[in-house]
Design a protein around this motif. Structure first.
Motif, short mmCIF file in Angstrom:
data_model
loop_
_atom_site.label_atom_id
_atom_site.label_comp_id
_atom_site.label_asym_id
_atom_site.label_seq_id
_atom_site.Cartn_x
_atom_site.Cartn_y
_atom_site.Cartn_z
N PHE A 80 -151.78 47.18 44.27
CA PHE A 80 -151.12 47.14 42.97
C PHE A 80 -151.64 48.26 42.06
N LYS A 81 -152.94 48.51 42.10
CA LYS A 81 -153.51 49.58 41.28
C LYS A 81 -152.95 50.94 41.68
N GLU A 82 -152.74 51.13 42.98
CA GLU A 82 -152.13 52.38 43.43
C GLU A 82 -150.67 52.47 43.01
N LEU A 83 -149.96 51.33 43.04
CA LEU A 83 -148.58 51.32 42.58
C LEU A 83 -148.50 51.67 41.10
N ALA A 84 -149.47 51.18 40.33
CA ALA A 84 -149.50 51.48 38.90
C ALA A 84 -149.64 52.98 38.66
N VAL A 85 -150.50 53.64 39.42
CA VAL A 85 -150.67 55.09 39.29
C VAL A 85 -149.38 55.81 39.67
N TYR A 86 -148.78 55.39 40.77
CA TYR A 86 -147.52 56.01 41.23
C TYR A 86 -146.44 55.87 40.16
N LEU A 87 -146.32 54.68 39.57
CA LEU A 87 -145.30 54.44 38.55
C LEU A 87 -145.55 55.28 37.31
N LYS A 88 -146.81 55.41 36.93
CA LYS A 88 -147.13 56.23 35.76
C LYS A 88 -146.81 57.70 36.02
N ARG A 89 -147.01 58.15 37.25
CA ARG A 89 -146.64 59.52 37.60
C ARG A 89 -145.12 59.69 37.59
N LEU A 90 -144.42 58.67 38.10
CA LEU A 90 -142.96 58.70 38.10
C LEU A 90 -142.43 58.78 36.67
N TRP A 91 -142.98 57.96 35.77
CA TRP A 91 -142.58 58.03 34.36
C TRP A 91 -142.80 59.43 33.80
N PHE A 92 -143.97 59.97 34.09
CA PHE A 92 -144.33 61.28 33.53
C PHE A 92 -143.38 62.37 33.99
N SER A 93 -142.98 62.34 35.25
CA SER A 93 -142.18 63.40 35.84
C SER A 93 -140.68 63.12 35.79
N ASN A 94 -140.29 62.00 35.16
CA ASN A 94 -138.88 61.62 35.15
C ASN A 94 -138.32 61.58 36.58
N GLY A 95 -139.13 61.04 37.48
CA GLY A 95 -138.71 60.95 38.86
C GLY A 95 -139.88 60.98 39.82
N ILE A 96 -139.59 60.97 41.11
CA ILE A 96 -140.61 60.80 42.14
C ILE A 96 -141.20 62.13 42.62
N HIS A 97 -140.82 63.23 41.97
CA HIS A 97 -141.37 64.54 42.33
C HIS A 97 -142.21 65.07 41.18
N HIS A 98 -143.24 65.81 41.51
CA HIS A 98 -144.15 66.34 40.50
C HIS A 98 -143.39 67.17 39.47
N HIS A 99 -143.70 66.97 38.20
CA HIS A 99 -142.95 67.63 37.13
C HIS A 99 -143.10 69.14 37.17
N TYR A 100 -144.17 69.63 37.75
CA TYR A 100 -144.44 71.07 37.74
C TYR A 100 -144.36 71.66 39.14
N GLY A 101 -145.05 71.04 40.07
CA GLY A 101 -145.08 71.57 41.44
C GLY A 101 -143.86 71.23 42.26
N SER A 102 -143.11 70.18 41.86
CA SER A 102 -141.83 69.82 42.46
C SER A 102 -141.95 69.08 43.80
N GLN A 103 -143.17 68.88 44.30
CA GLN A 103 -143.32 68.17 45.56
C GLN A 103 -143.30 66.66 45.31
N LYS A 104 -142.89 65.91 46.33
CA LYS A 104 -142.79 64.45 46.21
C LYS A 104 -144.18 63.82 46.19
N PHE A 105 -144.34 62.78 45.36
CA PHE A 105 -145.61 62.07 45.29
C PHE A 105 -145.87 61.32 46.60
N VAL A 106 -147.14 61.25 46.97
CA VAL A 106 -147.55 60.46 48.12
C VAL A 106 -148.05 59.12 47.61
#
Length: 652
Positions: free
Chosen positions: A82-108
């Motif tokens: 769950f803690k890892e899911l929380a980090v993933y979701l916060k990254r998704l919010w930040f990038s407006n999607g599942i890819h890094h906002h700057y580097g453009s690669q998909k989150f693992v």
């Protein structure tokens, strides 16, 4: 009233640090201006879902599913998954999607498929974004490859030379099966009509294949794609129009509403022209499909918004620059054929951001120059802003973090940067935005899109080089913008250090540079390094350090490169653009990269920063009339994101 206690640094996760920005001087605005800011801010927030969907077709449904798990009390919130899911979701919010906002690669994801599947079965199906008749298991089969499989939609924007940039990019601007060649041919035919005032073809559409295989555009408008979100934006813009500070501002808002209602790009051009002329009043805004960095072909615009009001004291600097625009154009070291004989309509202001939205949230630019259409710039000019409260928050967060001490070569240079760094950074941003983007001209018959996928990088390099060249000019000391003729050296050092070394902390080992601004900085720094002996990277006590041997010589190199980059832009020389970017702007020295990452890791810093918006809360009387706007800075990051999904979610 405004809260007095403001924490500039807030939550940190993954490679991200959340900051807060203060609305300096908001309490001095009139009630009418505050209401205008509030209504524009509501319009800014209602476009959020558009940006998510443009960044990837699965983003909204993945966000909804993960938010459901994140807020469900039946899930064990203390488990590692769950803690890892929380980090993933916060990254998704930040990038407006599942890819890094700057580097453009998909989150693992750091959580397992099994955990997510079990969690999705525990929550109410009514809260999940299931298609009609779809089971939870079928939803998992559809979504899990997108989340977990590295080979599925790996990059939001792919710019690798030699690949089909449309088919290999996960962004949602092109329908299934549309190829790069097909898209380029489709828009080339549109541009073949040779209009003197061409609209920005493709800017506000999704290009798809019809049932017979032919291509067609689906327009983003009140009656087209993203209709529900755009209707809400229009409703708040209509409220804002009633609070406009003057008739021209009301006309600007009205034209934007007309454009949203029709999707007509000629109306967008009319809106853009009137917007850049609207210089009276304190409140201003950006709202719409503007920048094309999210499209690998540089045609289609991601939705964004910024609500702002003037920082009168700081605007003095930009007014001096813009009032001397013709002098800067005349003395530019480029071929006279590429210079404007008459610089028109250059205006610039320093502003305070009041609300960030869409592509400008949570990560935002520190300076903006619009409109983007070359013919509008040439005929009517441009309007530039530098965002003072954002740069202030960045500066406060960076103070004393040890970064400069680790990477700057010697105490003398460090002292120079401490003394002049901030003022030079602000000045370079002003020169880049106020004059750089608006300088020069295309030769007759050259298409604004001639450089294709390399256009964004070349344009950012052109504006940066313009600023770098002039920040070392005695004219700036004469105008009172720099304290002396030595101050520019602080910026030359930090800029080249960033382009050669320190921006590498933002990419993963083994990666090449993809983002246009990173490529631009790398291009400039490496071209100057490899084509002269004015600077070098030397080993000092086992660490790679930048040494600038001749600042005057470096300025000469910048002048030469500016002349060439302007030639490429003005002539539409695609092959020269490709060679320049691929040779100097893309490749990464793996050994140096590893060293920089290790040194940076010891500092325990986050390489990326973003912002939590202030919460603008209307105060009303017993009849529901707004009597004030309260500014609250205390909202937590996850609370804001969940609130935005609840209050401004329109497309799911």
């Amino acid at each position: 009233m405004e809260n007095i206690d403001v924490c500039y640094q807030d939550e940190r996760f993954a490679d991200l640090q959340m900051l807060r920005y203060r609305l300096n001087g908001f309490d001095r605005l009139s009630l009418r201006q505050k209401r205008l800011v509030y209504y524009l801010s509501q319009a800014a927030l209602f476009g959020r879902d558009i940006t998510f969907d443009q960044n990837g077709a699965f983003n909204l449904r993945i966000r909804k599913a993960l938010e459901t798990v994140y807020t469900d009390l039946n899930i064990d919130h203390h488990s590692p998954d769950f803690k890892e899911l929380a980090v993933y979701l916060k990254r998704l919010w930040f990038s407006n999607g599942i890819h890094h906002h700057y580097g453009s690669q998909k989150f693992v994801p750091g959580f397992s498929r099994e955990f997510l599947k079990e969690a999705l079965h525990k929550v109410s199906e009514l809260r999940l974004p299931l298609k009609e008749g779809q089971t939870v298991d079928e939803f998992c089969e559809e979504i899990f490859p997108v989340i977990f499989s590295p080979e599925v939609l790996p990059k939001r924007v792919n710019k690798a030379d030699g690949e089909d940039l449309v088919l290999t990019s996960a962004c949602n601007f092109y329908g299934e099966g549309v190829t790069q060649a097909e898209a380029e041919h489709f828009y080339a035919e549109m541009k073949a009509d040779g209009q003197q005032e061409p609209p920005s073809y493709g800017l506000n559409t999704t290009l798809v294949k019809d049932s017979d295989g032919s291509l067609k555009e689906l327009t983003w408008s009140v009656n087209g794609l993203y209709a529900n979100a755009i209707r809400h934006i229009v409703r708040w813009l209509e409220k804002a129009r009633t609070e406009a500070e003057n008739s021209l501002q009301a006309k600007v808002i009205g034209l934007l509403i007309d454009y949203y209602n029709t999707g007509d790009l000629k109306l967008f051009d009319q809106y853009s022209i009137q917007w850049l002329k609207c210089l009276e009043g304190s409140v201003d805004f950006i709202n719409g499909f503007i920048e094309v960095y999210g499209d690998p072909l540089g045609l289609k615009a991601t939705w964004e918004s910024l609500v702002e009001y003037v920082d009168e004291e700081a605007t003095y600097r930009t007014r001096i620059i813009s009032s001397n625009a013709q002098w800067f154009e005349d003395h530019s070291p480029v071929d006279p054929r590429f210079k404007k004989t008459e610089v028109k309509g250059v205006s610039a202001r320093v502003i305070c951001a009041a609300m960030l939205g869409g592509e400008e949230y949570p990560s935002t630019a520190i300076g903006i120059n619009l409109p983007n259409a070359d013919w509008i710039r040439a005929r009517y000019g441009s309007k530039s802003i530098t965002i003072s409260n954002i740069t202030d928050a960045y500066n406060k967060a960076a103070h004393g973090n040890g970064f400069k001490e680790e990477f700057v070569a010697d105490a003398e240079t460090l002292s120079m940067i401490d003394k002049y760094g901030d003022v030079c950074d602000d000045l370079h941003t002003d020169l880049h935005e106020c004059l750089g983007h608006g300088s020069g001209q295309l030769l007759p018959g050259v298409s604004p899109d001639a450089l294709k996928a390399y256009g964004n990088t070349i344009e950012e390099a052109r504006a940066d080089l313009f600023g770098l060249y002039y920040i070392a000019d005695e004219k700036l000391v004469e105008l009172g913008l720099l304290p002396n003729s030595e101050a520019y050296k602080a910026h030359y050092y930090t800029y080249m250090m960033n382009g050669l070394m320190t921006q590498l902390v933002r990419i993963e080992p083994g990666s090449q540079l993809e983002e246009a601004h990173m490529r631009n900085r790398s291009l400039i720094a490496h071209w100057c390094l490899e084509n002269s002996d004015v600077m070098a990277i030397e080993k000092r006590e086992g660490k790679s350090m930048l040494v600038i041997k001749s600042y005057e010589g470096l300025r000469d190199m910048i002048a030469r490169l500016l002349a060439e980059v302007q030639r490429i832009k003005s002539e539409g020389d695609y092959e020269a653009a490709r060679r320049l970017v691929e040779q100097y702007g893309v490749k990464v020295d793996a050994e140096l990269h590893e060293e920089v990452l290790q040194r940076y890791k010891k500092l325990n810093l986050a390489p990326y920063k973003g912002f939590i918006n202030p919460w603008l809360i209307p105060v009303t009387d017993k009849d529901g009339n707004i009597t004030d706007i309260q500014v609250n800075y205390s909202e937590a990051y996850d609370h804001q994101m969940l609130r935005y999904s609840s209050e401004y979610g329109t497309l799911i």
